[in-house]
Design a protein around this motif. Structure first.
Motif, PDB file in Angstrom:
ATOM      1  N   ALA A   1       0.935  -1.228  -0.139  1.00 36.63           N
ATOM      2  CA  ALA A   1      -0.011   0.054   0.030  1.00 36.63           C
ATOM      3  C   ALA A   1       0.831   1.412   0.106  1.00 36.63           C
ATOM      4  N   GLN A   2       1.766   1.313   0.912  1.00 38.79           N
ATOM      5  CA  GLN A   2       2.872   2.556   1.003  1.00 38.79           C
ATOM      6  C   GLN A   2       3.411   2.330  -0.451  1.00 38.79           C
ATOM      7  N   GLN A   3       4.047   1.673  -0.879  1.00 38.46           N
ATOM      8  CA  GLN A   3       4.703   1.791  -2.404  1.00 38.46           C
ATOM      9  C   GLN A   3       3.696   2.223  -3.381  1.00 38.46           C
ATOM     10  N   THR A   4       2.372   1.742  -3.388  1.00 35.08           N
ATOM     11  CA  THR A   4       1.332   2.361  -4.199  1.00 35.08           C
ATOM     12  C   THR A   4       1.122   3.706  -4.171  1.00 35.08           C
ATOM     13  N   ILE A   5       1.234   4.391  -2.862  1.00 40.90           N
ATOM     14  CA  ILE A   5       0.961   5.760  -2.674  1.00 40.90           C
ATOM     15  C   ILE A   5       2.193   6.451  -3.164  1.00 40.90           C
ATOM     16  N   ASP A   6       3.548   5.885  -3.085  1.00 35.62           N
ATOM     17  CA  ASP A   6       4.808   6.370  -3.397  1.00 35.62           C
ATOM     18  C   ASP A   6       4.617   6.548  -4.806  1.00 35.62           C
ATOM     19  N   TYR A   7       4.173   5.542  -5.657  1.00 37.61           N
ATOM     20  CA  TYR A   7       3.860   5.545  -7.217  1.00 37.61           C
ATOM     21  C   TYR A   7       3.088   6.715  -7.617  1.00 37.61           C
ATOM     22  N   ASN A   8       1.958   6.609  -6.838  1.00 39.09           N
ATOM     23  CA  ASN A   8       1.106   7.674  -7.231  1.00 39.09           C
ATOM     24  C   ASN A   8       1.599   9.301  -7.206  1.00 39.09           C
ATOM     25  N   ALA A   9       2.441   9.257  -6.200  1.00 46.37           N
ATOM     26  CA  ALA A   9       3.109  10.690  -5.982  1.00 46.37           C
ATOM     27  C   ALA A   9       4.114  11.010  -7.143  1.00 46.37           C
ATOM     28  N   TRP A  10       4.832   9.858  -7.551  1.00 44.57           N
ATOM     29  CA  TRP A  10       5.790   9.792  -8.738  1.00 44.57           C
ATOM     30  C   TRP A  10       5.172  10.181  -9.817  1.00 44.57           C
ATOM     31  N   LEU A  11       3.743   9.559 -10.337  1.00 45.22           N
ATOM     32  CA  LEU A  11       3.243   9.995 -11.278  1.00 45.22           C
ATOM     33  C   LEU A  11       2.859  11.352 -11.327  1.00 45.22           C
TER      34      LEU A  11
ATOM     35  N   SER B   1      -3.532  14.248 -11.951  1.00 47.75           N
ATOM     36  CA  SER B   1      -3.723  15.460 -11.148  1.00 47.75           C
ATOM     37  C   SER B   1      -3.325  15.174  -9.633  1.00 47.75           C
ATOM     38  N   ARG B   2      -3.361  16.072  -8.754  1.00 48.58           N
ATOM     39  CA  ARG B   2      -3.587  15.957  -7.381  1.00 48.58           C
ATOM     40  C   ARG B   2      -4.666  15.518  -6.816  1.00 48.58           C
ATOM     41  N   ASN B   3      -5.803  15.758  -7.303  1.00 46.54           N
ATOM     42  CA  ASN B   3      -6.820  15.047  -6.867  1.00 46.54           C
ATOM     43  C   ASN B   3      -6.957  13.471  -7.228  1.00 46.54           C
ATOM     44  N   ASP B   4      -6.586  13.159  -8.421  1.00 41.44           N
ATOM     45  CA  ASP B   4      -6.223  11.756  -8.754  1.00 41.44           C
ATOM     46  C   ASP B   4      -5.440  11.078  -7.745  1.00 41.44           C
ATOM     47  N   GLN B   5      -4.417  11.799  -7.388  1.00 42.32           N
ATOM     48  CA  GLN B   5      -3.410  10.943  -6.269  1.00 42.32           C
ATOM     49  C   GLN B   5      -4.134  10.835  -4.882  1.00 42.32           C
ATOM     50  N   ARG B   6      -4.749  11.944  -4.807  1.00 39.81           N
ATOM     51  CA  ARG B   6      -5.546  11.736  -3.278  1.00 39.81           C
ATOM     52  C   ARG B   6      -6.464  10.727  -3.474  1.00 39.81           C
ATOM     53  N   ILE B   7      -7.471  10.667  -4.283  1.00 41.28           N
ATOM     54  CA  ILE B   7      -8.309   9.377  -4.258  1.00 41.28           C
ATOM     55  C   ILE B   7      -7.560   8.111  -4.443  1.00 41.28           C
ATOM     56  N   GLY B   8      -6.393   7.826  -5.061  1.00 44.95           N
ATOM     57  CA  GLY B   8      -5.722   6.674  -5.406  1.00 44.95           C
ATOM     58  C   GLY B   8      -5.095   6.349  -4.039  1.00 44.95           C
ATOM     59  N   ASP B   9      -4.509   7.594  -3.339  1.00 47.19           N
ATOM     60  CA  ASP B   9      -3.947   6.944  -1.916  1.00 47.19           C
ATOM     61  C   ASP B   9      -5.170   6.506  -0.928  1.00 47.19           C
ATOM     62  N   VAL B  10      -6.179   7.142  -0.936  1.00 52.17           N
ATOM     63  CA  VAL B  10      -7.272   6.747  -0.015  1.00 52.17           C
ATOM     64  C   VAL B  10      -7.744   5.162  -0.277  1.00 52.17           C
ATOM     65  N   ARG B  11      -7.749   4.930  -1.982  1.00 53.01           N
ATOM     66  CA  ARG B  11      -8.137   3.576  -2.220  1.00 53.01           C
ATOM     67  C   ARG B  11      -7.092   2.554  -2.053  1.00 53.01           C
ATOM     68  N   ALA B  12      -5.917   2.962  -2.250  1.00 51.02           N
ATOM     69  CA  ALA B  12      -4.605   2.128  -1.871  1.00 51.02           C
ATOM     70  C   ALA B  12      -4.941   1.375  -0.304  1.00 51.02           C
ATOM     71  N   ARG B  13      -5.059   2.411   0.447  1.00 49.80           N
ATOM     72  CA  ARG B  13      -5.208   1.829   1.962  1.00 49.80           C
ATOM     73  C   ARG B  13      -6.597   1.129   2.050  1.00 49.80           C
ATOM     74  N   MET B  14      -7.601   1.339   1.295  1.00 50.11           N
ATOM     75  CA  MET B  14      -8.732   0.512   1.476  1.00 50.11           C
ATOM     76  C   MET B  14      -8.455  -1.185   0.776  1.00 50.11           C
ATOM     77  N   MET B  15      -7.885  -0.900  -0.349  1.00 50.89           N
ATOM     78  CA  MET B  15      -7.295  -2.254  -0.932  1.00 50.89           C
ATOM     79  C   MET B  15      -6.313  -2.968  -0.065  1.00 50.89           C
ATOM     80  N   ALA B  16      -5.364  -2.563   0.702  1.00 47.55           N
ATOM     81  CA  ALA B  16      -4.611  -3.356   1.898  1.00 47.55           C
ATOM     82  C   ALA B  16      -5.606  -3.754   2.688  1.00 47.55           C
ATOM     83  N   ARG B  17      -6.629  -3.417   3.326  1.00 48.17           N
ATOM     84  CA  ARG B  17      -7.469  -4.061   4.165  1.00 48.17           C
ATOM     85  C   ARG B  17      -8.300  -5.184   3.517  1.00 48.17           C
ATOM     86  N   THR B  18      -8.735  -4.882   2.408  1.00 45.96           N
ATOM     87  CA  THR B  18      -9.374  -5.840   1.524  1.00 45.96           C
ATOM     88  C   THR B  18      -8.378  -7.157   1.117  1.00 45.96           C
ATOM     89  N   ARG B  19      -7.178  -6.828   1.131  1.00 45.92           N
ATOM     90  CA  ARG B  19      -6.295  -7.868   0.615  1.00 45.92           C
ATOM     91  C   ARG B  19      -6.026  -8.603   1.941  1.00 45.92           C
TER      92      ARG B  19
END
Length: 287
Positions: free
Chosen positions: A227-237, A246-264
């Protein structure tokens, strides 16, 4: 002449599954293939399994010296490829017989496309399916590369799937510098993104691969690191390609990356129970 396709298999301690993987490769309905397999200094019988296929004229067997993580072996087999298209299949995964044929058709029908992907099933260590048709996030047909990258970021997960789900133009992979391991758990997704910055994506609406989930993926720590690497990847992009993410895309992706971690975590807990009681699960599948 049909375009040559390179199926490349980086193997490491895959003796238990590699024959099944290679049999799925050789069962392809598409015939213009070369198959390159590299053993990354395995400590089990991986090389001995590979040698069973040595007499097939389509096969090249390689050895890769130890070290360098997945990147070394993934680049080893990819650099050896000569085909117009390249599909990397990990040494314990499976591809459907029509996988290459359907994905070649998709890319040949869209000359501006550089990467095609399908949905996939998830299987456990014994090969039983427990999730079907995962991936693509609703994408169908030809989609701009930037839009496909954006959809993946906003979903907080790799919608393209593992490499066995994907077929890409080898020359594009070479042009972007081969596989990208700056985010080790996202070596596939980060590389797809760099390839898709160079052209369009084609989504093939069929489950054409099976990804094997192993006990090594049940670790809560690993899920959090992913999940953290996904967040770092979003920031890189967002930093490097602000015209795509966009920064909004990044914020949405970060929230969902954390949600996906819980789902996994929940999914792996279920899988652990499933594998500890296979007879009960088999009865449930049969009912």
């Amino acid at each position: 002449m049909p375009p040559l396709v390179s199926i490349v298999v980086p193997a490491y301690n895959n003796a238990d599954y590699l024959a099944e993987t290679l049999d799925s490769v050789f069962a392809q309905t598409y015939r213009s293939l070369e198959v390159i397999v590299a053993d990354h200094s395995s400590t089990d019988q991986t090389w001995q399994v590979m040698e069973r296929y040595a007499d097939d004229p389509r096969v090249t067997l390689l050895r890769t010296e130890a070290g360098g993580g997945a990147l070394r072996n993934w680049n080893r087999v990819s650099l050896a490829a000569t085909g117009t298209y390249l599909k990397l299949v990990c040494g314990d995964d499976l591809i459907a017989p029509e996988s290459v044929e359907r994905q070649v058709d998709a890319l040949e029908s869209h000359p501006g496309a550089v990467l095609a992907a399908s949905t996939r099933d998830l299987i456990d260590a014994s090969g039983r399916r427990f999730v079907r048709g995962r991936g693509l996030a609703g994408l169908r047909g030809r989609v701009g590369g930037a839009e496909a990258i954006r959809r993946s970021v906003r979903r907080g997960t790799n919608i393209f799937g593992e490499p066995g789900c994907v077929l890409m133009r080898r020359e594009t992979l070479e042009r972007v510098g081969w596989w990208d391991s700056r985010f080790p758990y996202l070596i596939d997704q980060a590389t797809y993104s760099r390839v898709l910055l160079d052209g369009d994506f084609v989504a093939v609406d069929a489950s054409l691969a099976a990804f094997r989930v192993s006990s090594s993926q049940w670790s809560v720590r690993l899920v959090r690191e992913q999940a953290q690497q996904t967040i770092d990847y979003n920031a890189w992009l967002a930093d490097e390609h602000s015209d795509v993410i966009s920064r909004n895309d990044q914020r949405i992706g970060d929230v969902r990356a954390r949600m996906m971690a819980r789902t996994r975590q929940l999914a792996y807990a279920y899988l652990g129970r499933r594998m500890s009681n296979p007879s009960a699960d088999a009865r449930a599948d049969a009912s």
